[in-house]
Scaffold this motif. Sequence first.
Motif, PDB file in Angstrom:
ATOM      1  N   LEU A 204       0.843  -1.192   0.000  1.00  0.00           N
ATOM      2  CA  LEU A 204       0.000   0.000   0.000  1.00  0.00           C
ATOM      3  C   LEU A 204       0.878   1.241   0.000  1.00  0.00           C
ATOM      4  CD1 LEU A 204      -2.720   1.534   0.401  1.00  0.00           C
ATOM      5  CD2 LEU A 204      -2.414   1.185   2.861  1.00  0.00           C
ATOM      6  N   ALA A 205       0.589   2.167  -0.892  1.00  0.00           N
ATOM      7  CA  ALA A 205       1.319   3.435  -0.941  1.00  0.00           C
ATOM      8  C   ALA A 205       0.323   4.583  -0.961  1.00  0.00           C
ATOM      9  CB  ALA A 205       2.219   3.500  -2.163  1.00  0.00           C
ATOM     10  N   VAL A 206       0.648   5.633  -0.234  1.00  0.00           N
ATOM     11  CA  VAL A 206      -0.171   6.844  -0.192  1.00  0.00           C
ATOM     12  C   VAL A 206       0.712   8.007  -0.624  1.00  0.00           C
ATOM     13  CG1 VAL A 206      -1.575   8.361   1.236  1.00  0.00           C
ATOM     14  CG2 VAL A 206      -1.502   5.910   1.735  1.00  0.00           C
ATOM     15  N   ASN A 207       0.354   8.637  -1.737  1.00  0.00           N
ATOM     16  CA  ASN A 207       1.106   9.795  -2.202  1.00  0.00           C
ATOM     17  C   ASN A 207       0.193  11.003  -2.152  1.00  0.00           C
ATOM     18  OD1 ASN A 207       2.560  11.701  -4.211  1.00  0.00           O
ATOM     19  ND2 ASN A 207       3.998  10.030  -3.880  1.00  0.00           N
ATOM     20  N   ILE A 208       0.593  11.987  -1.368  1.00  0.00           N
ATOM     21  CA  ILE A 208      -0.234  13.172  -1.146  1.00  0.00           C
ATOM     22  C   ILE A 208       0.269  14.315  -2.029  1.00  0.00           C
ATOM     23  CG2 ILE A 208      -1.029  14.839   0.563  1.00  0.00           C
ATOM     24  CD1 ILE A 208      -0.725  12.695   2.687  1.00  0.00           C
ATOM     25  N   GLN A 209      -0.658  14.947  -2.713  1.00  0.00           N
ATOM     26  CA  GLN A 209      -0.342  16.098  -3.557  1.00  0.00           C
ATOM     27  C   GLN A 209      -0.921  17.357  -2.923  1.00  0.00           C
ATOM     28  OE1 GLN A 209       1.461  17.762  -5.420  1.00  0.00           O
ATOM     29  NE2 GLN A 209       1.052  17.097  -7.518  1.00  0.00           N
ATOM     30  N   CYS A 210      -0.165  18.438  -2.983  1.00  0.00           N
ATOM     31  CA  CYS A 210      -0.619  19.706  -2.406  1.00  0.00           C
ATOM     32  C   CYS A 210      -1.693  20.348  -3.298  1.00  0.00           C
ATOM     33  CB  CYS A 210       0.563  20.651  -2.249  1.00  0.00           C
ATOM     34  SG  CYS A 210       1.268  21.182  -3.825  1.00  0.00           S
ATOM     35  N   HIS A 211      -2.220  21.491  -2.865  1.00  0.00           N
ATOM     36  CA  HIS A 211      -3.275  22.157  -3.635  1.00  0.00           C
ATOM     37  C   HIS A 211      -2.788  22.650  -4.998  1.00  0.00           C
ATOM     38  CE1 HIS A 211      -1.350  25.624  -1.557  1.00  0.00           C
ATOM     39  NE2 HIS A 211      -1.583  26.222  -2.711  1.00  0.00           N
ATOM     40  N   SER A 212      -1.475  22.909  -5.131  1.00  0.00           N
ATOM     41  CA  SER A 212      -0.941  23.285  -6.441  1.00  0.00           C
ATOM     42  C   SER A 212      -0.639  22.012  -7.225  1.00  0.00           C
ATOM     43  CB  SER A 212       0.330  24.131  -6.283  1.00  0.00           C
ATOM     44  OG  SER A 212       0.027  25.424  -5.822  1.00  0.00           O
ATOM     45  N   ALA A 213      -1.683  21.395  -7.712  1.00  0.00           N
ATOM     46  CA  ALA A 213      -1.549  20.103  -8.410  1.00  0.00           C
ATOM     47  C   ALA A 213      -1.079  20.355  -9.834  1.00  0.00           C
ATOM     48  CB  ALA A 213      -2.891  19.368  -8.403  1.00  0.00           C
ATOM     49  N   ARG A 214       0.232  20.495  -9.978  1.00  0.00           N
ATOM     50  CA  ARG A 214       0.817  20.993 -11.226  1.00  0.00           C
ATOM     51  C   ARG A 214       1.212  19.845 -12.141  1.00  0.00           C
ATOM     52  NH1 ARG A 214       5.073  24.098  -7.640  1.00  0.00           N
ATOM     53  NH2 ARG A 214       4.850  22.060  -6.676  1.00  0.00           N
ATOM     54  N   HIS A 215       0.507  19.706 -13.245  1.00  0.00           N
ATOM     55  CA  HIS A 215       0.880  18.672 -14.217  1.00  0.00           C
ATOM     56  C   HIS A 215       0.419  19.066 -15.616  1.00  0.00           C
ATOM     57  CE1 HIS A 215      -3.291  17.080 -14.230  1.00  0.00           C
ATOM     58  NE2 HIS A 215      -3.259  17.290 -12.937  1.00  0.00           N
ATOM     59  N   LYS A 216       1.144  18.576 -16.597  1.00  0.00           N
ATOM     60  CA  LYS A 216       0.840  18.816 -18.009  1.00  0.00           C
ATOM     61  C   LYS A 216       1.166  17.554 -18.790  1.00  0.00           C
ATOM     62  CE  LYS A 216      -0.320  23.229 -17.987  1.00  0.00           C
ATOM     63  NZ  LYS A 216      -1.647  23.722 -18.467  1.00  0.00           N
ATOM     64  N   GLU A 217       0.679  17.468 -20.014  1.00  0.00           N
ATOM     65  CA  GLU A 217       1.022  16.336 -20.865  1.00  0.00           C
ATOM     66  C   GLU A 217       1.102  16.752 -22.324  1.00  0.00           C
ATOM     67  OE1 GLU A 217      -2.591  13.645 -22.116  1.00  0.00           O
ATOM     68  OE2 GLU A 217      -2.681  13.951 -19.936  1.00  0.00           O
ATOM     69  N   VAL A 218       1.843  15.978 -23.093  1.00  0.00           N
ATOM     70  CA  VAL A 218       1.972  16.218 -24.520  1.00  0.00           C
ATOM     71  C   VAL A 218       2.073  14.875 -25.217  1.00  0.00           C
ATOM     72  CG1 VAL A 218       4.510  16.355 -24.491  1.00  0.00           C
ATOM     73  CG2 VAL A 218       3.226  17.525 -26.294  1.00  0.00           C
ATOM     74  N   THR A 219       1.526  14.780 -26.428  1.00  0.00           N
ATOM     75  CA  THR A 219       1.577  13.556 -27.215  1.00  0.00           C
ATOM     76  C   THR A 219       2.142  13.865 -28.587  1.00  0.00           C
ATOM     77  OG1 THR A 219      -0.338  12.625 -26.055  1.00  0.00           O
ATOM     78  CG2 THR A 219       0.253  11.629 -28.167  1.00  0.00           C
ATOM     79  N   PHE A 220       3.099  13.061 -29.011  1.00  0.00           N
ATOM     80  CA  PHE A 220       3.687  13.196 -30.345  1.00  0.00           C
ATOM     81  C   PHE A 220       3.129  12.091 -31.255  1.00  0.00           C
ATOM     82  CE2 PHE A 220       6.715  15.121 -27.491  1.00  0.00           C
ATOM     83  CZ  PHE A 220       7.129  16.258 -28.176  1.00  0.00           C
TER      84      PHE A 220
END
Length: 279
Positions: free
Chosen positions: A263-279
Amino acid sequence: MKTVSAKDIRDAVAAMCIAANRELPADVRASFEAAHAAEDAPAAKEIFRQLLENADLARDTGLPLCQDCGLGVFFVEVGEDVRVEGSTLREAINDGMIAGYKDGYLRKSSCDPFTRKNTGDNSPAIIHFDIVPGDKLKILMMAKGGGSENMSRVTMLSPAQGWKGIKDFVVGRVAEAGPNPCPPTIVGIGIGGNFELAAVNSKKALMRELDDRHSDPEIAKLEDELMAAINALGIGPMGLGGKTTSLAVKIIVAPCHLASLPLAVNIQCHSARHKEVTF
């Protein structure tokens, strides 16, 4: 066979790093707005007002959402029919991350674990590769800050502990974390696999959109159950009390050894900063 230029990858990654640190995702902003309207406690309501103002200032001024611009974490899906030309894929991503943090004037937080000397360019990028069918190359980038990462945990439960043990650990971890990960948080959970896969899946779960319901209705119910239990803690935004301690709980499940329950718990702060790109 599809050929992708290393320079194009580098440029796209650099742009992603800058944009992720300056632009609050639309789903997170919508959650802030809903929580601001729903909160009764004056302090909680004011925190959400400030978070929305902060997002507007970051967007309009080009300054980061948070001074901790995080480590660059990447999940990369590489099609079996894709070839990178000009350098290796790892080099292109790492070079792009370095360029983005430099050109975007983003804080560099990577350092030697013993001497604590800063690497100076936020390198190396943390990259998880997955080989998939087809000729697409998909890169997901997350800027993961230290405050939320410090509150994340991996444990090995006994199989007999089951769902009750999972729920107790997750809710207990969020309670123990309190205000430290800068709530409202997003909670990513990896169940099953083994020690390292659970950890990777818990972080990968954070890449899902907040309104993305799990495809398995039973897992979706478990996410809802955890969400309700976490918000019942009353920690609230920035730990000042309120209805909204977490914006979402996202779970990824994988088969595990019959003697284990990772079991793993990963906590993210309120600035949930992510982006994505597809080629």
